[in-house]
Design a protein around this motif. Structure first.
Motif, short mmCIF file in Angstrom:
data_model
loop_
_atom_site.label_atom_id
_atom_site.label_comp_id
_atom_site.label_asym_id
_atom_site.label_seq_id
_atom_site.Cartn_x
_atom_site.Cartn_y
_atom_site.Cartn_z
N ALA A 48 0.83 -1.21 0.00
CA ALA A 48 0.00 0.00 0.00
C ALA A 48 0.87 1.26 0.00
O ALA A 48 0.56 2.24 -0.69
N ALA A 49 1.95 1.23 0.77
CA ALA A 49 2.85 2.39 0.81
C ALA A 49 3.52 2.60 -0.55
O ALA A 49 3.65 3.74 -1.02
N ALA A 50 3.93 1.51 -1.19
CA ALA A 50 4.57 1.63 -2.51
C ALA A 50 3.58 2.17 -3.54
O ALA A 50 3.94 3.00 -4.38
N LEU A 51 2.35 1.71 -3.46
CA LEU A 51 1.33 2.19 -4.41
C LEU A 51 1.03 3.67 -4.18
O LEU A 51 0.80 4.42 -5.13
N ALA A 52 1.05 4.08 -2.91
CA ALA A 52 0.83 5.50 -2.61
C ALA A 52 1.94 6.35 -3.22
O ALA A 52 1.69 7.43 -3.77
N ASP A 53 3.18 5.85 -3.14
CA ASP A 53 4.30 6.57 -3.75
C ASP A 53 4.16 6.67 -5.26
O ASP A 53 4.67 7.60 -5.88
N LEU A 54 3.42 5.71 -5.84
CA LEU A 54 3.20 5.70 -7.29
C LEU A 54 1.94 6.48 -7.69
O LEU A 54 1.52 6.44 -8.84
N GLY A 55 1.35 7.16 -6.71
CA GLY A 55 0.19 7.99 -7.02
C GLY A 55 -1.15 7.35 -6.77
O GLY A 55 -2.18 7.84 -7.25
N HIS A 56 -1.18 6.24 -6.00
CA HIS A 56 -2.45 5.55 -5.71
C HIS A 56 -2.59 5.35 -4.20
O HIS A 56 -2.36 4.26 -3.68
N PRO A 57 -2.97 6.40 -3.49
CA PRO A 57 -3.06 6.30 -2.03
C PRO A 57 -4.25 5.48 -1.54
O PRO A 57 -4.29 5.08 -0.38
N GLY A 58 -5.22 5.21 -2.40
CA GLY A 58 -6.39 4.42 -1.99
C GLY A 58 -6.64 3.25 -2.91
O GLY A 58 -7.64 3.22 -3.64
N PRO A 59 -5.76 2.23 -2.91
CA PRO A 59 -5.89 1.14 -3.88
C PRO A 59 -6.95 0.10 -3.55
O PRO A 59 -7.17 -0.82 -4.32
N ARG A 60 -7.58 0.17 -2.38
CA ARG A 60 -8.67 -0.74 -1.98
C ARG A 60 -8.20 -2.20 -1.98
O ARG A 60 -8.90 -3.09 -2.43
#
Length: 315
Positions: free
Chosen positions: A281-293
């Motif tokens: 989730a943290a890596a996805l947030a760094d990639l611009g997706h803070p709420g990947p569900r």
């Protein structure tokens, strides 16, 4: 025994039929990484394959499988013109279309298995008469490994099945359909176990070549939008882990007496470890997706989120 026909998934019958005493000989054009499970040969047996540069570069014949057979004491030979798929034991012959590969377990192959002495003798004579033969030894294997690394899987008529054995071809290109689903542990019924055993090779033991790819199954109890070619990212039931993408490689298989449940077969990369859900989730947030569900089962509509999920495992 007589003469019997087996198709479209003949490998369980082939494996059982050749499990006899005495020396066996086989001419199977293409042997994939799963060949030792499908075609269990032993010291004193002879195996002729097509391990030409083209076949190895196309990932149709696996150097790892050839090395495994050599290690078992099998005499392995290569003929660049071989396209046959025949086996002879002391009492039986197998004649058909099935290569010893994972692709073959999904293709519509067929074989005749017979104990007719004339056919058994003819198969042995055919194998003995194959020309342009090269002895496969460690030097041959080393060269084949280099060709394997250079090449990539490409379609070869009669060889490639419903999917191919390469990293590049593991995922659809592009990935347009992806689901996030929670993995659910359950005990398959006897009917499900039978269905799962039919199309896939037995699980590899610690012996033999290491295979990146494995087949798993997914049971869905209610109607689903899942279809062949979809990519599924599983999350553990306790929301602790997220697993590398799996690819749906079959149509839905109805499970008898299950109230409408269906079974799908999935292809996974066994060499890719699960990741901590919080780290993902943290890596996805760094990639611009803070709420990947990631804690909710859903269809991933966003192309950029699909791409971001794949990058977690460097796809």
């Amino acid at each position: 025994m007589g003469t019997t026909f087996h198709g479209p998934s003949p490998w369980s019958h082939i494996t059982r039929a050749i499990g006899t005493r005495g020396a066996r000989c086989a001419a199977i054009a293409y042997v994939g990484q799963d060949a030792p499970n499908l075609l269990p040969l032993r010291a004193g047996d002879v195996l002729v394959v097509n391990a030409s540069k083209a076949a190895v570069r196309a990932h149709a014949t696996s150097p790892a499988a050839l090395a495994y057979y050599l290690g078992k004491g099998v005499r392995v030979l290569s003929s660049p013109t071989l396209h046959a798929k025949v086996i002879a034991t002391n009492r039986r012959a197998v004649v058909g279309s099935a290569n010893a590969s994972e692709n073959s377990t999904f293709a519509d192959d067929a074989v005749i298995i017979t104990d007719d002495p004339e056919v058994v003798a003819s198969v042995r004579k055919f194998i003995d008469g194959i020309d342009e033969i090269t002895e496969v030894d460690q030097v041959f294997i080393d060269n084949a490994n280099r060709e394997w690394e250079i090449g990539r899987a490409v379609p070869i008529p009669g060889v490639t099945g419903r999917f191919r054995d390469t990293e590049a071809d593991f995922l659809p290109a592009p990935v347009t359909r992806m689901f996030v689903k929670h993995a659910i542990d359950y005990t398959p019924s006897l009917t499900e176990q039978h269905l799962m055993e039919q199309p896939r090779p037995r699980q590899r033991t610690t012996a033999g070549p290491v295979v990146k790819y494995q087949l798993e199954s997914l049971r869905i109890d209610s109607p689903s939008a899942v279809r062949r070619g979809d990519v599924i990212v599983f999350v553990s039931a306790d929301d602790e882990w997220i697993y590398a993408p799996a690819v749906v490689v079959s149509d839905a298989v109805r499970i008898p007496r299950s109230g409408g449940a269906v079974l799908y077969f999935l292809r996974i990369r066994a060499d890719l470890p699960p990741l901590s859900l919080s780290d993902a989730a943290a890596a996805l947030a760094d990639l611009g997706h803070p709420g990947p569900r990631l804690q909710t089962d859903h269809y991933v509509r966003s192309p950029t989120l699909r791409a971001a999920l794949l990058t977690l495992w460097d796809f």
